[in-house]
Scaffold this motif. Structure first.
Motif, PDB file in Angstrom:
ATOM      1  N   UNK A  84       0.803  -1.219   0.000  1.00 19.27           N
ATOM      2  CA  UNK A  84       0.000   0.000   0.000  1.00 19.27           C
ATOM      3  C   UNK A  84       0.841   1.277   0.000  1.00 19.27           C
ATOM      4  N   UNK A  85       2.143   1.157   0.223  1.00 14.33           N
ATOM      5  CA  UNK A  85       3.009   2.337   0.304  1.00 14.33           C
ATOM      6  C   UNK A  85       3.601   2.686  -1.054  1.00 14.33           C
ATOM      7  N   UNK A  86       3.751   3.979  -1.305  1.00 15.52           N
ATOM      8  CA  UNK A  86       4.517   4.384  -2.479  1.00 15.52           C
ATOM      9  C   UNK A  86       5.905   4.826  -1.999  1.00 15.52           C
ATOM     10  N   UNK A  87       6.804   5.006  -2.929  1.00 14.00           N
ATOM     11  CA  UNK A  87       8.206   5.260  -2.560  1.00 14.00           C
ATOM     12  C   UNK A  87       8.389   6.581  -1.813  1.00 14.00           C
ATOM     13  N   UNK A  88       7.721   7.626  -2.220  1.00 16.73           N
ATOM     14  CA  UNK A  88       7.858   8.913  -1.533  1.00 16.73           C
ATOM     15  C   UNK A  88       7.354   8.839  -0.095  1.00 16.73           C
ATOM     16  N   UNK A  89       6.216   8.194   0.082  1.00 18.62           N
ATOM     17  CA  UNK A  89       5.652   8.046   1.423  1.00 18.62           C
ATOM     18  C   UNK A  89       6.574   7.212   2.312  1.00 18.62           C
ATOM     19  N   UNK A  90       7.105   6.120   1.764  1.00 19.99           N
ATOM     20  CA  UNK A  90       8.029   5.276   2.518  1.00 19.99           C
ATOM     21  C   UNK A  90       9.251   6.078   2.929  1.00 19.99           C
ATOM     22  N   UNK A  91       9.798   6.849   2.013  1.00 18.45           N
ATOM     23  CA  UNK A  91      10.990   7.659   2.309  1.00 18.45           C
ATOM     24  C   UNK A  91      10.711   8.613   3.480  1.00 18.45           C
ATOM     25  N   UNK A  92       9.564   9.248   3.478  1.00 18.95           N
ATOM     26  CA  UNK A  92       9.207  10.172   4.548  1.00 18.95           C
ATOM     27  C   UNK A  92       9.040   9.447   5.882  1.00 18.95           C
ATOM     28  N   UNK A  93       8.337   8.320   5.885  1.00 19.73           N
ATOM     29  CA  UNK A  93       8.116   7.567   7.124  1.00 19.73           C
ATOM     30  C   UNK A  93       9.430   7.049   7.704  1.00 19.73           C
ATOM     31  N   UNK A  94      10.282   6.506   6.851  1.00 17.22           N
ATOM     32  CA  UNK A  94      11.569   5.966   7.297  1.00 17.22           C
ATOM     33  C   UNK A  94      12.465   7.082   7.833  1.00 17.22           C
ATOM     34  N   UNK A  95      12.513   8.192   7.131  1.00 13.40           N
ATOM     35  CA  UNK A  95      13.343   9.316   7.567  1.00 13.40           C
ATOM     36  C   UNK A  95      12.840   9.877   8.890  1.00 13.40           C
ATOM     37  N   UNK A  96      11.535   9.994   9.045  1.00  9.94           N
ATOM     38  CA  UNK A  96      10.981  10.486  10.305  1.00  9.94           C
ATOM     39  C   UNK A  96      11.258   9.516  11.455  1.00  9.94           C
ATOM     40  N   UNK A  97      11.177   8.217  11.192  1.00 13.18           N
ATOM     41  CA  UNK A  97      11.485   7.217  12.223  1.00 13.18           C
ATOM     42  C   UNK A  97      12.959   7.316  12.633  1.00 13.18           C
ATOM     43  N   UNK A  98      13.835   7.479  11.660  1.00 17.64           N
ATOM     44  CA  UNK A  98      15.272   7.647  11.939  1.00 17.64           C
ATOM     45  C   UNK A  98      15.511   8.906  12.767  1.00 17.64           C
ATOM     46  N   UNK A  99      14.834   9.987  12.397  1.00 19.92           N
ATOM     47  CA  UNK A  99      15.007  11.260  13.089  1.00 19.92           C
ATOM     48  C   UNK A  99      14.659  11.145  14.576  1.00 19.92           C
ATOM     49  N   UNK A 100      13.740  10.252  14.926  1.00 18.77           N
ATOM     50  CA  UNK A 100      13.374  10.044  16.326  1.00 18.77           C
ATOM     51  C   UNK A 100      14.511   9.405  17.130  1.00 18.77           C
ATOM     52  N   UNK A 101      15.474   8.791  16.453  1.00 16.69           N
ATOM     53  CA  UNK A 101      16.524   8.015  17.117  1.00 16.69           C
ATOM     54  C   UNK A 101      17.881   8.693  17.185  1.00 16.69           C
ATOM     55  N   UNK A 102      18.101   9.692  16.377  1.00 16.62           N
ATOM     56  CA  UNK A 102      19.424  10.326  16.338  1.00 16.62           C
ATOM     57  C   UNK A 102      19.374  11.682  17.041  1.00 16.62           C
ATOM     58  N   UNK A 103      20.531  12.166  17.482  1.00  9.39           N
ATOM     59  CA  UNK A 103      20.570  13.511  18.056  1.00  9.39           C
ATOM     60  C   UNK A 103      20.083  14.550  17.037  1.00  9.39           C
ATOM     61  N   UNK A 104      19.460  15.592  17.526  1.00  8.83           N
ATOM     62  CA  UNK A 104      18.899  16.632  16.649  1.00  8.83           C
ATOM     63  C   UNK A 104      19.960  17.218  15.720  1.00  8.83           C
ATOM     64  N   UNK A 105      21.178  17.364  16.212  1.00  6.64           N
ATOM     65  CA  UNK A 105      22.247  17.951  15.384  1.00  6.64           C
ATOM     66  C   UNK A 105      22.617  17.028  14.216  1.00  6.64           C
ATOM     67  N   UNK A 106      22.530  15.721  14.425  1.00  8.26           N
ATOM     68  CA  UNK A 106      22.825  14.762  13.345  1.00  8.26           C
ATOM     69  C   UNK A 106      21.736  14.847  12.277  1.00  8.26           C
ATOM     70  N   UNK A 107      20.487  14.879  12.722  1.00  8.80           N
ATOM     71  CA  UNK A 107      19.376  14.996  11.764  1.00  8.80           C
ATOM     72  C   UNK A 107      19.451  16.316  11.019  1.00  8.80           C
ATOM     73  N   UNK A 108      19.729  17.391  11.724  1.00 11.58           N
ATOM     74  CA  UNK A 108      19.813  18.718  11.077  1.00 11.58           C
ATOM     75  C   UNK A 108      20.943  18.765  10.066  1.00 11.58           C
ATOM     76  N   UNK A 109      22.085  18.176  10.396  1.00  9.20           N
ATOM     77  CA  UNK A 109      23.230  18.189   9.475  1.00  9.20           C
ATOM     78  C   UNK A 109      22.917  17.383   8.214  1.00  9.20           C
ATOM     79  N   UNK A 110      22.215  16.272   8.374  1.00  7.50           N
ATOM     80  CA  UNK A 110      21.908  15.424   7.214  1.00  7.50           C
ATOM     81  C   UNK A 110      20.788  16.004   6.369  1.00  7.50           C
ATOM     82  N   UNK A 111      19.766  16.534   7.009  1.00  8.87           N
ATOM     83  CA  UNK A 111      18.579  16.993   6.286  1.00  8.87           C
ATOM     84  C   UNK A 111      18.673  18.454   5.863  1.00  8.87           C
TER      85      UNK A 111
END
Length: 112
Positions: A84-111
Motif C-alpha cells: 500500500x506504500x509508495x516510494x515517496x511516502x516510505x521515504x518520509x516515514x523511514x526518515x521520520x522514524x530515523x530522526x526520532x533516534x538520532x541527536x537533533x544535530x545529526x538529523x539537522x546536518x543530514x537533512x
C-alpha cells in the motif's frame, strides 16, 4: 508498492543507521534502537512513530496502516502494508522514524 531493497537504499543512506538480522527478520537500527523492521514474510513494514499521533494516522488510512501486536503497543511504533506504500511516502516515514533516534544535530546536518 515498495520493496525491501528500496527501503534498504533509503535507510543505509542515513547517518548512523545499519542493518541487522534478528530471528530471520530484517531490522534497521541506530545504536541499539530499532527504527524500521520487516515482517518475516516482508509484506509488513514497522517503523517508529509517535504514540500520540498513531491513532490519527491509522484512522486516516486503515487499509494502509495498523497497530503493532499488543506486546509492542508500549513502543513508538506503527505497521504498514508494503503493497500500500509508495516510494515517496516510505521515504518520509523511514526518515521520520530515523530522526526520532538520532541527536537533533545529526538529523539537522543530514537533512539541512
Amino acid at each position: 508498492m515498495v520493496t525491501v531493497e528500496q527501503v534498504r537504499q533509503v535507510v543505509l543512506g542515513l547517518p548512523r543507521a545499519y542493518e541487522a538480522l534478528v530471528r530471520d527478520r530484517i531490522k534497521f537500527r541506530v545504536g541499539q534502537i530499532v527504527f524500521v523492521a520487516f515482517s518475516a514474510d516482508e509484506t509488513e513494514l514497522g517503523f517508529g512513530y509517535p504514540k500520540e499521533e498513531r491513532d490519527a494516522l491509522i484512522a486516516a488510512e486503515p487499509g494502509k496502516f495498523f497497530l503493532p501486536r499488543v506486546s509492542d503497543l508500549r513502543f513508538n511504533w506503527v505497521e504498514a502494508w508494503m503493497a500500500a506504500l509508495d516510494e515517496d511516502e516510505m521515504r518520509e516515514l523511514v526518515t521520520d522514524a530515523w530522526r526520532m533516534c538520532v541527536p537533533k544535530r545529526v538529523a539537522a546536518a543530514h537533512l539541512g
